[in-house]
Design a protein around this motif. Sequence first.
Motif: not given
Length: 500
Positions: A71-74, A98-100, A188-191, A220-223
């Motif tokens: 699983l992918v946990l967000v 995923v750190y949103l 990491g998804i950065i707003c 670790v990947g970032f968006f």
Amino acid sequence: MTAFILVSESFTGGPVWQDVTERLLASGAEVHPATLTGMGDRRDQAGPGTDLETHIADVVRLIDEAAAPELVLVGHGYGIHPVLGAADRRAERVARIVYLDAGMPQHGDAAIALIQDAAVREELTAPAGDGWTLPSPAADEWQRWGSTEGLAPADLDRLTALAAPQPRATLTQPLELSGAVAAVPTSGIICTASGLSIAVIEHLVTAGPPQFRVLADPRVGFFELPTGHWPMLSCPAELADTLLAAAAGEGHRIAAPAEEVPMFLRPFLLDLPEYPRERIGRVDLHLPEADGPRPAVVFVHGGPLPADLEPMPRDWPQYLGYGRYAASQGVVGVTVDHRLHGLADYDQAAQDIAEAVELVRADPRVDGDRVAVWFFSGGGLLSTDWLSAPPSWLRCLAATYPVLAALPSWSIVDPRFAPAKAVGGAGRLPVVLTRAGLEDPEIDVTIEAFLTAAQEAGTAVEVVDVPNGHHGFEVLDHTEESVRAVEQAMRTVLGHLRSH
């Protein structure tokens, strides 16, 4: 088949993910939007005993019930705490976390530590009403929990309608981790409207506290998403695409720093002897070898900085250096550890600085009528009050590579902190500004706007240029040019302190 468990911010539940869920399902993914105990249509299931462990158990149950083997946990905002707790207990089932737009809580951390709004933190520690829940925000209060950039009024109304009171113990109970979760790859998804960017993360990895070095792990990947804290409402299609890319292991990788010593622990460019240092609460006084009251220079560090950062700025070589340099010139050098821990903390930090200055002025070893205040980096916004109505005893205001207006992504900063607007009230107050030639373009824009406003207001600003200097040149660029700039800036400030 990719399978997602989506855990949202405080007060909210599964329904906020509706648009994202539909898009993920259309892609062929398995999706489980979580509504934790006490949230959404489960609000009646909470009680005084509902805490973080309750929410962790909720996520563990979703993991156990999911059909997919991995699983992918967000985790969105607060949601990263139950996500990490559950992943730690079921690490073998979790392919990625995923750190949103979320912090980086560690073992023993409570969610309250990552809440930027000081008033919310105070409210959590001083319960009102029923005592065990925190009321959900009204439509005009959501910005206290993160940037609302990109949300239409209808989105805020929807968010408010879906919200439920948050059990306080979910935010105050420490996160318990065994360490198993450390082996799980992360994204990491950065707003960016929340005040962060990949560029800032790269700077933290290179120059910040050692705990950020883990972000240079190739797993670790970032968006980035150019929106506020609620991308599931403001840009659901883009968020769904980004989640799929994260699940596939894509994302920007951050290179490990070549230099092992963090920037803030690198030596000051001047080799100075130690002077007697006295610590009073958040304030350190570097005392010169002199009789009678002496002028004082109060050095104000930048930020925001993590509340648990060790060492704190007054023990960094940079500020030790400035304090000792002032003492070597016969004045009292003052350093302050103010509480600018988040972008919403400027008011709290401003109060800390005001209290520190009053403490210093009341000290019998200080000439209270001859004080200068010197701001650095993100602390530059704290110069606002001193520029707008400078007291007679403030003989000079200095700023080194300062941020002089809220940056484009700093939407949650209190708008009153605006030095370019305040400089019109500076009158005859001398201002000494040290400018790095290799400054970040976003910061440089704020400096230019300040200089233009000062010129229009007739405020005298003496500029010390460091053409080949970076932001933080006193520890990054040990050159003759940098040394001359520090010496010139100090000499100019002291000249104003000693003039009649």
